[in-house]
Write a protein that holds these residues in place. Structure first.
Motif, PDB file in Angstrom:
ATOM      1  N   THR A   2     -24.730  48.092  10.127  1.00 52.79           N
ATOM      2  CA  THR A   2     -25.219  46.723  11.329  1.00 52.79           C
ATOM      3  C   THR A   2     -24.427  45.975  11.630  1.00 52.79           C
ATOM      4  OG1 THR A   2     -25.035  45.568   9.058  1.00 52.79           O
ATOM      5  CG2 THR A   2     -26.529  46.630   9.435  1.00 52.79           C
ATOM      6  N   GLU A   3     -24.477  44.877  12.304  1.00 50.11           N
ATOM      7  CA  GLU A   3     -24.188  44.230  13.022  1.00 50.11           C
ATOM      8  C   GLU A   3     -22.835  43.557  12.677  1.00 50.11           C
ATOM      9  OE1 GLU A   3     -24.459  41.645  17.249  1.00 50.11           O
ATOM     10  OE2 GLU A   3     -26.216  41.065  15.700  1.00 50.11           O
ATOM     11  N   SER A   4     -23.062  43.375  11.164  1.00 48.26           N
ATOM     12  CA  SER A   4     -21.839  42.634  10.733  1.00 48.26           C
ATOM     13  C   SER A   4     -20.936  43.710   9.484  1.00 48.26           C
ATOM     14  CB  SER A   4     -22.750  41.783   9.645  1.00 48.26           C
ATOM     15  OG  SER A   4     -23.436  43.061   8.405  1.00 48.26           O
ATOM     16  N   GLU A  51     -35.462  47.741   5.819  1.00 52.02           N
ATOM     17  CA  GLU A  51     -35.576  45.927   6.922  1.00 52.02           C
ATOM     18  C   GLU A  51     -34.865  45.963   7.178  1.00 52.02           C
ATOM     19  OE1 GLU A  51     -32.971  46.774   2.787  1.00 52.02           O
ATOM     20  OE2 GLU A  51     -34.697  47.271   3.217  1.00 52.02           O
ATOM     21  N   LYS A  52     -33.771  47.505   7.868  1.00 54.98           N
ATOM     22  CA  LYS A  52     -32.591  47.304   9.033  1.00 54.98           C
ATOM     23  C   LYS A  52     -33.446  48.211   9.945  1.00 54.98           C
ATOM     24  CE  LYS A  52     -29.963  45.271   5.578  1.00 54.98           C
ATOM     25  NZ  LYS A  52     -29.470  43.985   5.368  1.00 54.98           N
ATOM     26  N   ALA A  62     -26.370  50.651   6.810  1.00 52.61           N
ATOM     27  CA  ALA A  62     -28.041  50.481   6.801  1.00 52.61           C
ATOM     28  C   ALA A  62     -28.406  51.654   6.642  1.00 52.61           C
ATOM     29  CB  ALA A  62     -28.594  49.670   8.415  1.00 52.61           C
ATOM     30  N   LYS A  82     -35.187  46.855  12.395  1.00 52.94           N
ATOM     31  CA  LYS A  82     -35.608  46.150  13.849  1.00 52.94           C
ATOM     32  C   LYS A  82     -33.099  45.167  14.362  1.00 52.94           C
ATOM     33  CE  LYS A  82     -39.648  45.364  13.563  1.00 52.94           C
ATOM     34  NZ  LYS A  82     -41.107  44.203  13.177  1.00 52.94           N
ATOM     35  N   CYS A  83     -32.991  45.331  13.745  1.00 51.36           N
ATOM     36  CA  CYS A  83     -31.379  44.584  13.559  1.00 51.36           C
ATOM     37  C   CYS A  83     -30.693  45.948  14.603  1.00 51.36           C
ATOM     38  CB  CYS A  83     -30.569  44.962  12.275  1.00 51.36           C
ATOM     39  SG  CYS A  83     -31.453  43.740  10.527  1.00 51.36           S
TER      40      CYS A  83
END
Length: 358
Positions: A303-305, A327-328, A309, A330-331
């Motif tokens: 993820t961006e952080s 749940e990830k 994922a 769309k991140c």
């Protein structure tokens, strides 16, 4: 077109000798990769694109005990040819299934073909598998054969083709397709999803066998199935690693939750009835400078952080499959490359998936 006609004539003239067979194979490879051939038979003038799948192989399972033998090993019911009004010998049917290990993880994915037989003949099935897993699949079947009246043997005389409809003209050509191509041993819809077209098994390697079709590059076929989120073979479904429901086996009509027991059923049934599948194989598109060797299988998708994922599974160029937490998806996601770069990852939900999952 004249060059293609001359090459097809060469196929027929050379087919009677061993030397001719080798030359025919060489000519076929040139047909596949020839830009002029693809330009002449453009998608606009062909209703179907025929892809020779040399990375797929066939195993024949026959004998009086073949049906119960396979039912105890496969996740799905068998595609038994049923009666057709006015037809003495019904067409072959196809199904999709996985072989699992005792821990409930996928060993081999197969497309099953139930062949029509006369009343005095033993049931016969063809199992289409990854060619690199052919020997391992035969050993797996032999391990559980025990004293059953079953014969397991490779079916090397048949070649596997995928037929995908072009953007125009496919609906008009479908009656011709259903009437069967010349020289076809089996012609049936791909059992996984409608967007994968048809499956053709034939003894003939001549790409001109399908009326209204053109020869396609197998790489285009694999790119298409990655875009549709269809795993196929041991690269996409690593033996002993992939879980069938996370690999969307139920979406591809590859598992029956009402059939009798089979190896690996317990975990699969429990996961299904709990109704909680947190990770799935999603089609992904990669953006950014890709390494020359491609993205390594198993690379973490972040993820961006920087949190994990999921994992990249396999792909071709800028398209592929990744096992991601639902749940990830769309991140903003990315993969770190070996040269400290980043490749953006965009996941999507295929149109053919059940509406409830979107």
């Amino acid at each position: 077109m004249a060059a293609a006609a001359l090459l097809r004539s060469a196929f027929r003239e050379l087919s009677s000798t061993a030397c001719g067979w080798r030359l025919r194979a060489a000519l076929r490879r040139r047909l596949i990769h020839s830009p002029s051939h693809r330009g002449a038979d453009s998608a606009e003038s062909a209703a179907w694109t025929c892809f020779p799948l040399g990375d797929r192989a066939l195993v024949r399972v026959r004998g009086p005990d073949s049906a119960p033998f396979l039912l105890g090993l496969l996740t799905n019911e068998l595609p038994l040819p049923g009666p057709v009004a006015g037809v003495s010998k019904p067409p072959a049917r196809a199904g999709y299934a996985h072989f699992l290990n005792v821990q409930g993880r996928t060993l081999y994915d197969v497309i099953l073909y139930g062949l029509p037989v006369c009343t005095d003949e033993a049931p016969t099935f063809l199992l289409e598998c990854d060619a690199s897993a052919l020997g391992a699949l035969q050993k797996h079947l032999a391990l559980y054969k025990i004293r059953r009246k079953v014969t397991v043997e490779p079916s090397s005389e048949l070649h596997v083709w995928a037929l995908l409809p072009s953007t125009s003209g496919a609906s008009e050509a479908e009656p011709l397709l259903q009437a069967k191509a010349e020289g076809a041993a089996v012609l049936t819809r791909d059992p996984r999803t409608a967007c994968m077209g048809w499956r053709l098994l034939t003894r003939d390697e001549d790409p001109a066998l399908m009326p209204g079709g053109r020869l396609g590059d197998p790489q285009d076929y694999h790119r298409h199935r990655y875009q549709q989120g269809i795993p196929e073979g041991i690269c996409d479904l690593p033996p002993g690693v992939a879980l069938p429901l996370e690999s969307n086996l139920a979406f591809m009509h590859g598992v029956s939750f009402t059939k009798g027991c089979y190896i690996g059923q317990e975990l699969t049934a429990r996961t299904h009835h709990m109704g909680v599948i947190r990770k799935r194989l999603f089609p992904v598109r990669l953006a950014g400078p890709l390494p020359a060797s491609g993205i390594a299988p198993g690379s973490p998708v972040l993820t961006e952080s920087g949190k994990v994922a999921g994992k990249y599974r396999a792909g071709q160029g800028d398209v592929g499959l990744a096992l991601l937490r639902s749940e990830k998806i769309k991140c903003p996601l990315h993969i770190r490359t070996s040269d400290s770069g980043q490749v953006a990852v965009t996941a999507s939900v295929p149109d053919w998936w059940p509406t409830a999952t979107k």
